[in-house]
Design an enzyme around this catalytic site. Sequence first.
Site, PDB file in Angstrom:
ATOM      1  N   TYR A 142       0.815  -1.318   0.028  1.00 34.98           N
ATOM      2  CA  TYR A 142       0.178  -0.371   0.059  1.00 34.98           C
ATOM      3  C   TYR A 142       1.078   0.974  -0.442  1.00 34.98           C
ATOM      4  O   TYR A 142       1.756   1.340   0.765  1.00 34.98           O
ATOM      5  CB  TYR A 142      -1.090   0.377   1.701  1.00 34.98           C
ATOM      6  CG  TYR A 142      -1.812   1.775   1.680  1.00 34.98           C
ATOM      7  CD1 TYR A 142      -1.535   2.637   2.694  1.00 34.98           C
ATOM      8  CD2 TYR A 142      -2.906   1.572   0.361  1.00 34.98           C
ATOM      9  CE1 TYR A 142      -1.763   3.140   2.282  1.00 34.98           C
ATOM     10  CE2 TYR A 142      -4.073   2.564   0.895  1.00 34.98           C
ATOM     11  CZ  TYR A 142      -3.348   3.518   1.925  1.00 34.98           C
ATOM     12  OH  TYR A 142      -4.132   4.662   1.431  1.00 34.98           O
ATOM     13  N   ASP A 237       9.436   2.978  -1.245  1.00 27.47           N
ATOM     14  CA  ASP A 237       8.701   3.421   0.073  1.00 27.47           C
ATOM     15  C   ASP A 237       8.858   3.357   0.779  1.00 27.47           C
ATOM     16  O   ASP A 237       8.229   1.875   1.928  1.00 27.47           O
ATOM     17  CB  ASP A 237       6.806   3.127  -1.073  1.00 27.47           C
ATOM     18  CG  ASP A 237       5.940   4.039   0.032  1.00 27.47           C
ATOM     19  OD1 ASP A 237       4.886   3.737   0.406  1.00 27.47           O
ATOM     20  OD2 ASP A 237       6.058   4.670   0.845  1.00 27.47           O
ATOM     21  N   LYS A 265       5.905   9.404   8.337  1.00 20.22           N
ATOM     22  CA  LYS A 265       5.049   8.905   9.773  1.00 20.22           C
ATOM     23  C   LYS A 265       6.412   9.050  10.690  1.00 20.22           C
ATOM     24  O   LYS A 265       6.580  10.028  11.019  1.00 20.22           O
ATOM     25  CB  LYS A 265       5.172   7.177   9.859  1.00 20.22           C
ATOM     26  CG  LYS A 265       3.826   6.852   9.145  1.00 20.22           C
ATOM     27  CD  LYS A 265       3.684   5.316   8.814  1.00 20.22           C
ATOM     28  CE  LYS A 265       2.852   4.830   8.204  1.00 20.22           C
ATOM     29  NZ  LYS A 265       1.376   4.879   8.247  1.00 20.22           N
TER      30      LYS A 265
HETATM   31  P1  KE4 Z   1      -0.534   8.581   4.407  1.00 18.13           P
HETATM   32  O1  KE4 Z   1      -1.119   8.997   3.599  1.00 18.13           O
HETATM   33  O2  KE4 Z   1      -1.681   7.380   5.225  1.00 18.13           O
HETATM   34  O3  KE4 Z   1       0.453   9.782   5.431  1.00 18.13           O
HETATM   35  O4  KE4 Z   1       0.848   7.617   3.572  1.00 18.13           O
HETATM   36  C1  KE4 Z   1       0.245   6.271   3.085  1.00 18.13           C
HETATM   37  C2  KE4 Z   1       1.523   5.509   3.163  1.00 18.13           C
HETATM   38  C3  KE4 Z   1       2.200   5.223   2.160  1.00 18.13           C
HETATM   39  N1  KE4 Z   1       2.922   4.272   2.249  1.00 18.13           N
HETATM   40  C4  KE4 Z   1       3.090   3.479   3.553  1.00 18.13           C
HETATM   41  C5  KE4 Z   1       4.048   2.356   2.818  1.00 18.13           C
HETATM   42  C6  KE4 Z   1       1.987   3.200   3.908  1.00 18.13           C
HETATM   43  O5  KE4 Z   1       2.042   1.956   4.845  1.00 18.13           O
HETATM   44  C7  KE4 Z   1       1.087   4.320   4.073  1.00 18.13           C
HETATM   45  C8  KE4 Z   1       0.165   4.911   4.807  1.00 18.13           C
HETATM   46  N2  KE4 Z   1      -0.089   2.932   6.529  1.00 18.13           N
HETATM   47  C9  KE4 Z   1      -1.023   3.072   6.698  1.00 18.13           C
HETATM   48  C10 KE4 Z   1      -0.527   1.388   7.957  1.00 18.13           C
HETATM   49  N3  KE4 Z   1      -1.176   0.790   7.540  1.00 18.13           N
HETATM   50  C11 KE4 Z   1      -1.970   4.455   7.265  1.00 18.13           C
HETATM   51  C12 KE4 Z   1      -3.395   4.013   7.623  1.00 18.13           C
HETATM   52  C13 KE4 Z   1      -3.891   4.572   7.704  1.00 18.13           C
HETATM   53  O6  KE4 Z   1      -4.393   3.973   6.680  1.00 18.13           O
HETATM   54  O7  KE4 Z   1      -4.994   4.781   8.205  1.00 18.13           O
END
Ligand code: KE4
Length: 425
Positions: A142, A237, A265
């Site tokens: 993701y 990523d 994060k």
């Molecule tokens: P955000 O747009 O949520 O800040 O980041 C997206 C993203 C991009 N790349 C990786 C590897 C990620 O894990 C994420 C977001 N992670 C999720 C947790 N699995 C965020 C939690 C959520 O969607 O509420």
Amino acid sequence: MSRNLELFERGKQVIPGGVNSPVRAFGQVGGTPRFVKRAEGAYFWDADDKQYLDYVGSWGPAILGHAHPDVVKAVQDAAVGGLSFGAPTEGEIEIAEEICKLLPSVQQVRLVSSGTEATMSAIRLARGFTGRDLIVKFEGCYHGHSDSLLVKAGSGLLTFGNPSSGGVPADCTKHTLVLQYNDVQQLADTFKELGDKIACVILEPIAGNMNLIKPSAEFVQALRSLTEQHGAVLIYDEVMTGFRVGLQCAQGLHGITPDLTTLGKVVGGGMPLAAFGGRADIMAKIAPLGNVYQAGTLSGNPLSVAAGLATLRLIQQPGFHDTLGQRSARLAAGLADAARAAGVPMTTDSVGGMFGFYFSDRVPTSYAEATQCDIPRFKAFFHAMLEEGVYLAPSAYEAGFTSIAHTDALIDDTIAAAGRALARI
Ligand code: KE4
């Protein structure tokens, strides 16, 4: 009625599903989400004032534990000077210098406000730099919710992506190839067929969105050599792995120099800050220098920068990541021992401040294997642990997160709680 349930019902009146991000709604595990009232160190307290040992930690940012006093003070001090200017500040330079110092592959970096923005911008940049349209991602990884990445594997050999979300036109995903994580032959075949049309490959260098899944050394090497051979941009990523699995991130563990890296994060310390960066010749294509447009009102926000800088400085304390990795490994081993004692088939794994547990007789190496895990048993374990006051990720397809605030004693308490929970499911 529980205050959590009351808030959940009230929230649903004005927020879709009562939450501002889908996974928070407990959709896969059922039950009522815990509404956080406050958090400190390894704990949070919910709306019923019940204490939980938190292994989600905001999905990664809380590597120091919640509300670290130095990070809170940095944000407070920044706030009294103004919240946002839409103009450059010295702090943005300081955090950019810190990122470039820690990641040799990052020669220039652009700050944004979310991981989605970071990956979306990195892909646009790779396309602008190469003049090519095709992108490669891996099933189960993701990278945020931009249209071209909301795809699921198509049928047939070339596996062009089909939209995995409503509202995404097929035209937005027709240039996205979805391959299988750790499948070196499929990767090689794809590059053999389409290599000169591929703008970039984006991957989670250690996957955390299909539970914790590590790449094989062969896969890691093939990614770097094939992208180099065909002039495609390799995007690591590291939004989740960045500064969590080590000070040099997953790329440091792999000994790989990606062309672009995305961060999020931990780099924001819990505030909205993410980043994309890498080779100077690629970054030179980004506006205002080049013709690849990218912008953001709150990019480099001073409060986010203050939290991020304080966090990056604190995780550079000697032995920080060694200790974090030992704690996670101890937890993983303890969970496996508890499962064995309870006669429950469960395997575990960990790396740095991430861990995974799988109701399966082996550690999965791909999305297909991850979906073979016993989901009903995961749900039962999740709720049994919640009753024990331990908050795990409310999905079998998420990694767990430790912080330096998860002491050996708390890890031991967690293992004991797991023993009791596993005996009940
Ligand atoms: P955000 O747009 O949520 O800040 O980041 C997206 C993203 C991009 N790349 C990786 C590897 C990620 O894990 C994420 C977001 N992670 C999720 C947790 N699995 C965020 C939690 C959520 O969607 O509420």
